[in-house]
Write an enzyme that holds these catalytic residues in place. Structure first.
Site, short mmCIF file in Angstrom:
data_model
loop_
_atom_site.label_atom_id
_atom_site.label_comp_id
_atom_site.label_asym_id
_atom_site.label_seq_id
_atom_site.Cartn_x
_atom_site.Cartn_y
_atom_site.Cartn_z
N ARG A 115 -35.07 11.82 -95.58
CA ARG A 115 -34.16 11.18 -96.54
C ARG A 115 -32.89 12.03 -96.67
NH1 ARG A 115 -39.26 11.86 -98.04
NH2 ARG A 115 -40.52 10.13 -98.77
N ARG B 174 -50.73 -11.06 -96.33
CA ARG B 174 -49.46 -11.77 -96.50
C ARG B 174 -48.32 -10.79 -96.79
NH1 ARG B 174 -50.12 -15.92 -101.22
NH2 ARG B 174 -48.03 -16.49 -100.52
N ASP C 193 -50.06 -11.32 -105.94
CA ASP C 193 -48.72 -11.65 -106.44
C ASP C 193 -48.35 -10.79 -107.64
OD1 ASP C 193 -50.71 -12.82 -107.92
OD2 ASP C 193 -49.88 -14.84 -107.91
N ARG D 76 -57.39 -11.92 -113.26
CA ARG D 76 -55.97 -11.57 -113.35
C ARG D 76 -55.70 -10.73 -114.60
NH1 ARG D 76 -53.13 -14.35 -109.50
NH2 ARG D 76 -51.12 -14.61 -110.53
#
Length: 393
Positions: free
Chosen positions: A88, A196, A301, A348
């Site tokens: 970095r 995903r 998600d 959840r």
């Protein structure tokens, strides 16, 4: 506390000084000239005071707010020294979100990270890659995924479509899929929910449109959301919102899908975000959280929203007002959708608390901000409206 340190210790080597530019966060005085210190401090202008205070907060949160961060910062600095060809630079260490969230294995170029675009005066690319998570076998040409493919491929900004095949049955041949104006790739997701968000090499665009197979959208909705994302490339921009809240009775965080003006999550079943977050999701988050997601086939998600808000300290952005983004199951159908299952909702709730425990705080940020097209629902001729069919959605 956002107080600016005034240092009176000539020759003191400050922590991590080979990467941190301390002159942007502290005022250094000469201990041999003590009587001049008050006038030196009073001479600092208001803008400089604000900049110094902001930098103290950034450095504290990024590197010093926990023993874990201090140790991790030490190890990452050593790693940068050893592998100097992929390290970095000072800008990465001294600007938000901080060096620990900038993985040099992804890139060492500032322009490849979404949170530097504004400072560099760089705009993201003008195309996106759609990634559709497919869990149902293909048995009919009338399945929602078929319509979704047509809708997304008609977008003039769509570069390619990747179908992530997570069904128990093998994927159908190319002839079973409809002809499209953009390339279509079917990739094995290995039946893992987190697949995903893997950094698939096939994704060549900066923008990713994440979709569930049963998502219902219009091409104009896709186009509008993408243009909004190009203005906010460091955030998640999408459609279905959710929210979190603190439950004082249970002394725990709660999750709600109630339709209100307030939200802190945008579901990734229909959302745009930068592809760097795939890399961060896979290589920054601990294996334990990704294993939890794969074991329950749930909460990926929410975890992505936690990650992006932790990086940006900002909420996601909701576009348009449509309430229903899923193909509703037919009453006579035997298949039940996961989100209709009470256990799915309970999982959840638990996920939110597990994620907050790992992050050490609640990174999700509430918002009441929604972006609609110009003239949306205004009483003017539809011929003046660029996204007129959004009003019928």
């Amino acid at each position: 506390a956002a107080c600016i340190p005034v240092l009176l210790s000539n020759g003191w080597e400050l922590p991590f000084s080979d990467v941190i530019q301390w002159n942007q966060a502290v005022i250094e005085g000469d201990e041999r000239l003590l009587l001049q210190v008050p006038s030196t401090v009073r001479a600092v202008g208001n803008e400089r005071v604000l900049a110094l205070r902001q930098r103290t907060q950034m450095l504290w949160e990024a590197y010093f707010s926990s023993v874990d961060k201090i140790v991790l910062t030490t190890l990452e600095i050593i790693k940068d020294r050893v592998f100097s060809h992929i390290s970095r630079n000072k800008y990465m260490w001294n600007s938000l979100p901080g060096g620990l969230l900038v993985l040099p294995e992804y890139s060492t170029h500032l322009a490849h990270f979404p949170f530097y675009y504004l400072g560099l005066g760089v705009s993201p690319g003008q195309e996106f890659t759609a990634v559709i998570n497919a869990v149902s076998p293909l048995v009919s040409q009338s399945q929602p995924i078929m319509k979704l493919l047509q809708v997304v491929s008609k977008s003039k900004y769509c570069s390619q479509i990747i179908i992530l095949w997570n069904s128990e049955k093998p994927p159908p041949g190319r002839s079973k899929w409809p002809p499209m104006p953009v390339p279509l790739t079917v990739t094995d997701g290995r039946r893992k929910t987190t697949s995903r968000f893997l950094p698939h090499v096939a994704i060549e665009t900066e923008a990713v449109l994440s979709l569930d197979e049963d998502t219902v959208l219009l091409t104009s909705e896709v186009n509008f959301a993408f243009l909004v994302w190009r203005s906010f490339p460091e955030r998640i921009v999408g459609y279905p919102p959710r929210s979190h809240f603190w439950d004082p009775l249970k002394r725990a965080w709660g999750y709600t899908s109630k339709w209100t003006n307030d939200y802190s999550i945008v579901l990734t079943g229909a959302a745009f975000y930068h592809r760097y977050y795939h890399y961060l999701f896979t290589h920054y988050l601990p294996q334990s959280l990704r294993t939890l997601v794969d074991r329950t086939s749930n909460c990926e998600d929410i975890l992505m929203n936690f990650l992006v808000s932790a990086v940006t300290h900002l909420p996601p952005i909701k576009v348009a007002q449509r309430k229903q983004y899923k193909e509703l199951p037919s009453p006579q159908g035997t298949k039940t959708v996961p989100w209709a299952n009470p256990e799915h909702f309970n999982q959840r709730q638990e996920c939110i608390n597990t994620f907050a425990n790992w992050f050490g705080y609640m990174p999700l940020v509430h918002s009441q901000f929604r972006l609609d097209p110009v003239l949306f629902k205004d009483q003017v001729s539809v011929f003046r409206k660029k996204y007129k069919d959004l009003e019928r959605a």
